[in-house]
Design an enzyme around this catalytic site. Structure first.
Site, short mmCIF file in Angstrom:
data_model
loop_
_atom_site.label_atom_id
_atom_site.label_comp_id
_atom_site.label_asym_id
_atom_site.label_seq_id
_atom_site.Cartn_x
_atom_site.Cartn_y
_atom_site.Cartn_z
CE1 TYR A 1 14.41 33.54 -35.96
CE2 TYR A 1 12.66 34.89 -36.90
CZ TYR A 1 13.64 34.69 -35.95
OH TYR A 1 13.86 35.64 -34.99
NE ARG B 1 3.39 -2.21 -46.27
CZ ARG B 1 4.22 -2.41 -45.23
NH1 ARG B 1 3.79 -3.07 -44.16
NH2 ARG B 1 5.45 -1.94 -45.25
CB CYS C 1 20.62 1.89 -33.26
SG CYS C 1 21.33 1.50 -34.87
CG ASP D 1 24.28 -3.31 -40.43
OD1 ASP D 1 23.75 -2.34 -41.00
OD2 ASP D 1 24.26 -3.46 -39.19
CB SER E 1 11.84 -7.78 -35.99
OG SER E 1 11.29 -6.58 -36.50
CB ALA F 1 17.21 -3.73 -39.60
CB ALA F 2 17.66 -5.00 -44.44
CG ASN G 1 14.09 -0.24 -41.12
OD1 ASN G 1 13.07 -0.91 -41.06
ND2 ASN G 1 14.99 -0.23 -40.14
#
Length: 575
Positions: free
Chosen positions: A439, A23, A44, A294, A40, A12-13, A316
């Site tokens: 609302y 990038r 969860c 983690d 990757s 993940a990280a 992330n």
């Protein structure tokens, strides 16, 4: 000037940091190393793959445009080199190299780095009990084990399962086994409640009751002591201190521990619980080494203490922070509140910040506003009750946490997410009362449920409302002699109140409909303390204000009323 970046961990990280770096610095050389062959993926989502909500494991590894994130994808689409089935053995901080080993060939080499990122994740804790090594005993540590679990169930090899651990993963796995596959499932939790430290006891009790209603056997205050062999080498049953449970499959879901061995061996600072210590830039004690996900210790925004919050969403965001700082774009990660949400069959439970119990342990003058309003306009066809609890500090009036339990829809996530944002900024009870929420009748009430909870908290802070804590009321219901001067004043319709009057007697359970109090208040005894009871609480508060004005009767409000009681599974509740 080009740099060499090495990232250890590619779930993940790590991937987030790698892609962000390319990038920002497309000329830099970025290499990810992971000991697994599958990378990757959305860990969860594993319970939802087992349950069948996610039909194929590749969906957990795919992009939103349905391309699997494997080594070839990262190389050709992102420009990131990935070495799978490669274990990081040691970090030489002086030479700025990482010793790695190919797990298939055994070949070792040193990877040089200018900057290093540790994204080593966490490993599931395995109970050190006899039989833990039997076939059919699993932890949810990676996608491979999830695939094997689903394969065995789909092949009809599992008719009875025991899940050890009443945290989020354990509950989700219990639901997965029961809901789609019809497996006879038992959930064990050593602590007195499910979701310990995440929600207060009455919220855990509401969740437990819903699981039981859906066919999951739940035993709290009880855990496995021995896993007993059935067929040769195969788990056959689980023995606790109270019973023996037949099982074809056992899942240990008793928490995770940060993987920080590499960091510790390299001399980096590590918290007592194992999380790698980082600053707000997510640098370790070595400025050239970052860590995220983690494996790290995070700062709790309310207590200032180290905490462990293993969530893919945080990983992330942390990965992006690491990439920005590596690339010379200063960015800070301030800390966490531990926001949490999960589904269980048709219900949803969520929290952010501190529970009432935790807030008091931390030294806050904590109290809570427990409410039970409709999750949308009361006249809208599919409206349903949502239980909210706002935790706050009476001295500072700062809100410390919010918990919610209700139907599986968007009403809970919207309120908890809004609360998390405001709590992180130091929001007070008054800030929550003024919080602007979108609302329309299909989505909320004109007075939003989060505003209403704040109004109750404000009344408590200003001593305009006196409540009886739910736990104390329930204790009295078990032993009415413990408070001989107490009686319930049931303000609901006589048809609703009558069965309780018959059961407990008019002396202990008095029926006086809300609309008749002003005309008949003289019938109430000045020698009693009346526990004011309605469905949700607002009518009880209004009656308390009126009776206080007269000064003849002592009262306490049971906030949340029967809407809360009906969800707790107490044996005296009349359905």
């Amino acid at each position: 000037m080009s740099k060499k970046i090495v990232i250890i961990g590619a779930v993940a990280a790590g991937p987030k940091a790698a892609c962000r770096l390319k990038r920002l610095r497309p000329d830099w050389e970025v290499t990810m190393v992971d000991q697994d062959s599958l990378i990757s993926y959305g860990g969860c989502g594993i319970p939802y793959y087992v349950s069948g909500d996610v039909s194929d494991e590749s969906e957990l590894r795919a992009t939103s445009f349905h391309v699997v994130r494997d080594a070839a994808f990262f190389e050709h689409s992102k420009g990131v080199l990935v070495r799978t089935r490669t274990r990081a053995l040691a970090i030489d901080r002086k030479a700025k190299t990482v010793r790695v080993e190919n797990m298939d060939s055994g070949a070792q080499e040193d990877l040089p780095y200018d900057q290093l990122m540790l994204a080593t994740g966490a490993r599931p804790f395995e109970l050190p009990i006899p039989g833990a090594d039997l076939d059919g005993v699993f932890t949810i540590s990676d996608l491979h084990k999830a695939i094997e679990i689903k394969k065995r169930i789909a092949q009809g090899k599992v008719s009875r399962a025991v899940v050890i651990g009443g945290g989020a993963i354990g509950i989700e796995m219990a639901e997965a086994f029961t809901d789609l596959w019809g497996v006879e499932t038992t959930l064990l939790e050593l602590q007195p409640q499910l979701l310990p430290r995440l929600v207060d006891r009455h919220f855990a009790t509401m969740l437990k009751q819903h699981l039981v209603d859906k066919g999951v056997a739940v035993h709290t205050g009880e855990s496995a002591e021995v896993l007993i062999e059935g067929d040769p080498g195969q788990v056959g049953s689980v023995r606790t201190g109270k019973r023996t449970l037949a099982a074809d499959l056992v899942v240990m879901a008793v928490g995770v521990r940060p993987r920080s061995e590499l960091a510790r061996a390299a001399g980096l600072d590590v918290a007592p619980f194992g999380g790698i210590k980082v600053n707000q830039r997510l640098q370790t004690s070595d400025a050239n080494i970052y860590a995220a996900g983690d494996c790290i210790a995070l700062t709790h925004l309310l207590t200032g203490k180290d905490t462990h919050t293993p969530l893919g969403s945080l990983a992330n965001r942390e990965g992006r922070i690491v990439a920005d700082n590596m690339a010379g774009r200063p960015a800070l990660f301030h800390g966490v509140l531990g926001s949490f949400i999960m589904k269980a069959f048709e219900r949803c439970i969520a929290s952010t910040g501190l529970t009432l119990e935790a807030a008091r342990v931390e030294g806050f003058d904590a109290d809570c506003a427990l409410t039970a309003p409709a999750d949308r306009a009361h006249f809208f066809p599919d409206q349903a009750v949502v239980i909210l609890q706002l935790v706050f500090d009476r001295r500072s009036r700062r809100v410390l946490g919010l918990q919610a339990f209700g139907m599986m829809n968007d009403s809970i996530s919207a309120r908890v997410d809004a609360a998390a944002a405001l709590i992180a900024k130091g929001g007070t009870v008054e800030d929550f009362g003024l919080l602007e929420m979108a609302y329309a009748p299909p989505f909320s009430s004109a007075i939003d449920s989060i505003n209403a909870a704040a109004y109750v908290a404000e009344n408590l802070c200003d001593d305009r409302l006196r409540q009886v804590e739910l736990a104390r009321f329930l204790q009295w219901m078990e032993d009415m002699d413990s408070e001989p001067d107490w009686a319930v004043l049931d303000l609901r319709h006589p048809v609703e109140a009558a069965p309780y009057v018959d059961k407990f007697g008019a002396d202990r359970w008095t029926a006086l409909e809300y609309g008749q109090v002003r005309a008949r208040h003289g019938e109430l005894s000045p020698d009693k303390t009346y526990i004011l009871m309605c469905n949700a609480g607002p009518r009880s508060y209004e009656v308390q204000v009126f009776l206080d004005h007269l000064g003849t009767v002592d009262t306490l409000v049971l906030c949340g009323g029967m809407n809360v009681i009906s969800r707790l599974g107490v044996d005296w509740y009349i359905r």
